[in-house]
Design an enzyme around this catalytic site. Structure first.
Site, PDB file in Angstrom:
ATOM      1  N   CYS B 235     -47.935 -30.589  18.890  1.00 36.41           N
ATOM      2  CA  CYS B 235     -49.112 -29.952  19.109  1.00 36.41           C
ATOM      3  C   CYS B 235     -48.876 -28.295  19.151  1.00 36.41           C
ATOM      4  CB  CYS B 235     -49.815 -30.277  20.555  1.00 36.41           C
ATOM      5  SG  CYS B 235     -51.215 -29.459  20.998  1.00 36.41           S
ATOM      6  N   ASP B 374     -33.415 -19.725  -0.124  1.00 37.52           N
ATOM      7  CA  ASP B 374     -32.675 -20.662   0.668  1.00 37.52           C
ATOM      8  C   ASP B 374     -32.930 -22.026  -0.042  1.00 37.52           C
ATOM      9  OD1 ASP B 374     -31.541 -22.597   2.264  1.00 37.52           O
ATOM     10  OD2 ASP B 374     -32.654 -22.002   3.993  1.00 37.52           O
TER      11      ASP B 374
END
Lengths: 251, 448
Positions: B235, B374
């Site tokens: 959440c 990355d």
């Protein structure tokens, strides 16, 4: 297949991935997929258990993985893991643990949270983590601890990508996973990356770390199944990738 | 005004932030009223800034450094930091932001609003303040401005442009080595949009978007779906674990839950607030994600009085957006060019290539600055979806991809470049999926 490897049978190798809903920021699923792939090649039936942060961590896993995340999910993960005895009990009976980045910090005594300051970790290994002054982002090369071996050979240089602000101090009870040649690892100027003790290993490297260091994957599998021979898999692409990554940073 | 698809100028380098200065002026001479600030009304400083921006842009173009818009915009903004506000004053502005689909949705909204008159837009995805400023300077008269905004700059651009509407599509992980954490972006949106007078048109199926729009008075909720849910388990408000049953979601620990939508993507059609179904089967842009984009675009257009049937009819004219979804002939093959920059984007793209016959798929992945350096995210993408298809791999980081595909159990071959890969492929259709700079390089190579 070498001796000591179990025949495929009803007893599965259980790989437990802790809290992918919180700590899976940097392709951490990759470590689970690599272990599954290599464990299957070793003749294991593999059972992977992904444990969401509202679920209990099972005690009977063979290998536990915990990954990276930013401050808030790290804090939430710590709160939930401190209330859950699963991982601590599993580690206590010698299960293998690979912890990356934020997950590595959580395995130690304390870590630093921007909002709440110093918070307790699980204390499974003798390290403490702090907030560094610079963000460490980029390729890392670290020479693996010579005490670590698979199939009678060392693990070779560890290659990976780091992205964190942590600095981790190693206590008497651990050895570094590697000595840093390029990049930062356990913080700017630390000179080492990660830590290991018994069957627990931690690192700041992702990439993910096991995709770029299959020997480390085999080491962790050997902690779980007792077989120190390399996994019988086609290593061509792993090795070409390693060579390319090491060359890219001049290592 | 013609409803024919707008031709985009092509070529240029693989620079990340290009602006197409010809797009915005397509409607010039269409006899529209000058709603934007008249050039004569601009303060002297702004006039100098616009002129300097144009000169710099022209020099940059002449030097072969892309289309020059961003550099021009940067120079102009330095001379007059309020230039973007001045260039949008008097216009009706719509902002579009998201991790994925913002360039396409911007284009769809612009097409729909052209039913009302000329529209200026940063049509090729130069979505930071300099690129936006440059695009706005190309057409000073268009009454409507539809602006794609980089996620990080949304609050700043909203402050400068005082938009009438803001479309928020989705937020998910993207370029984590250089961008902020996904929830931090949502927090930035939430804080930056609090008290905004704009009507927010937001995806109720993305919990991060719902939370981000939570402090805005007027929100139109669109059920646009969310294929990628791995960044929305936790959440955004309280950290509780989100519970999902079917399309509904709610937090187990607080009262954050899926709002009731008034616009719904329902399979192959959209449903408007009156329950009218408008078929989306005529869209030339393929896939679920583009039906979602069209649904959001129709909801935005309706705020300005464009009926959804009319809006969708105009959107059906769009065949490709900045080269994306284009099919080009090259070396005896038909290459369908698909851009996928992050795990959520790849997931939606697999939806496009699935179900087709087993023609080959060519993948190209780079990790240059604009892509994020990355490549860990490759392991968040479910490449098992490509099992059973011949897969050709190229790109700067083809070895990372090779390891990934091996573990996914996909049959693949690795090649040095596009020509070598095609030499190994049969003639006919090939789906090409590439990330950001890889896509730009491929476009340049095949002349798309």
């Amino acid at each position: 297949m070498s001796q000591g490897r179990p025949a495929p049978g009803p007893s599965a190798l259980r790989i437990v991935w802790i809290y992918p809903d919180l700590l899976s920021t940097y392709g951490d699923q990759g470590n689970a997929l690599i272990l599954e792939y290599r464990a299957a090649a070793r003749g294991h039936r593999v059972e992977r258990v992904d444990v969401r942060s509202d679920q209990a961590v099972p005690e009977q896993g063979d290998i536990y993985l915990i990954g990276g995340g930013e401050d808030r999910p790290q804090r939430l993960a710590a709160e939930r893991l401190r209330r859950d005895p699963g991982l601590t009990r599993a580690a206590g009976r010698g299960a293998a643990v690979l912890a990356v980045c934020a997950g590595f910090q959580l395995m130690g005594h304390t870590f630093y949270d921007e909002q709440e300051g110093v918070l307790p970790g699980l204390g499974l290994i003798d390290v403490t983590s702090h907030r560094g002054s610079v963000r460490c982002v980029g390729e890392v090369v670290a020479d693996s601890d010579p005490q670590l071996a698979v199939g009678g050979a060392g693990l070779g240089p560890l290659t990976g990508f780091e992205n964190h602000m942590g600095t981790t101090l190693l206590g008497q009870g651990v050895r570094p996973l590697g000595t840093v040649r390029v990049g930062n690892g356990n913080g700017a100027g630390a000179g080492t990356d990660g830590a290991h003790a018994g069957t627990i290993a931690g690192t700041y490297l992702h990439g993910p770390v096991l995709a770029r260091n299959p020997a480390l994957a085999d080491l962790i599998l050997s902690w779980a199944d007792g077989d120190s021979a390399p996994s019988p898999v086609d290593e061509r692409w792993h090795q070409r990738l390693r060579k390319e990554r090491l060359a890219a940073v001049g290592a | 005004m013609s409803a024919a698809p707008v031709a985009v100028r092509r070529g240029g380098g693989a620079e990340r932030h290009r602006v197409d200065t010809t797009v915005a002026s397509q409607d010039e001479g269409a006899g529209h009223g000058a709603a934007a600030q008249d050039p004569a009304d601009l303060p002297a400083r702004a006039k100098v800034a616009v002129a300097a921006g144009k000169v710099t842009g022209a020099v940059s173009r002449a030097a072969g450094r892309g289309s020059g818009g961003v550099i021009g915009g940067r120079v102009a903004l330095r001379l007059d930091p309020r230039l973007l506000a001045r260039l949008t004053a008097g216009r009706t502005c719509v902002l579009v932001s998201a991790t994925n689909g913002k360039t396409t949705t911007t284009r769809l909204i612009a097409e729909a609003l052209r039913a009302l008159g000329p529209v200026v837009s940063n049509a090729l995805g130069a979505n930071m303040p300099a690129g936006i400023t440059a695009a706005m300077a190309t057409d000073r008269d268009a009454r409507y401005a539809v602006i794609e905004v980089d996620e990080k700059y949304l609050p700043a651009v909203a402050t400068q442009t005082t938009p009438s509407a803001i479309a928020l599509l989705n937020l998910s992980r993207d370029q984590l080595d250089r961008a902020a954490e996904t929830r931090m972006l949502a927090q930035r949106w939430r804080d930056g949009l609090a008290g905004s007078s704009a009507t927010i048109v937001a995806n109720c199926d993305d919990p991060l978007v719902v939370w981000a729009a939570g402090q805005v008075e007027r929100v139109v909720w669109v059920a646009a779906g969310q294929a990628w849910q791995e960044d929305a388990w936790s959440c955004p408000r309280c950290g509780g674990v989100l519970q999902r049953t079917g399309q509904e979601w709610h937090c187990a620990a607080c009262d954050l839950r899926r709002p009731q939508p008034t616009w719904v993507l329902d399979g192959e059609a959209l449903r408007d607030p009156y329950g009218v179904r408008v078929p989306l089967g005529g869209l030339r842009l393929p896939g679920r994600a583009n039906r979602a984009n069209a649904t959001t675009a129709a909801a935005v257009a309706s705020l300005f009085g464009v009926d959804p049937h009319r809006a969708v009819a105009r959107m059906e004219q769009v065949a490709a957006v900045a080269g994306r979804y284009d099919t080009v002939s090259y070396r005896g093959r038909q290459l369908r060019l698909l851009l996928a920059k992050n795990p959520a984007g790849w997931l939606e793209t697999f939806d496009l290539v699935a179900g087709a016959d087993a023609h080959p798929v060519l993948l190209s992945v780079n990790a240059l600055g604009a892509d994020g350096t990355d490549t860990s995210w490759l392991w968040d993408v479910d490449y098992t979806r490509l099992r059973g298809r011949p897969v050709l791999v190229i790109g700067q980081r083809r070895l990372d991809l090779a390891v990934r595909l091996q573990v996914a159990g996909v049959d693949f071959t690795v090649h040095d470049d596009l020509d070598a890969a095609l030499a190994a492929a049969p003639e006919g259709l090939i789906d090409v999926i590439a990330n950001y700079t890889a896509f730009q390089q491929l476009r340049q190579k095949v002349g798309a």
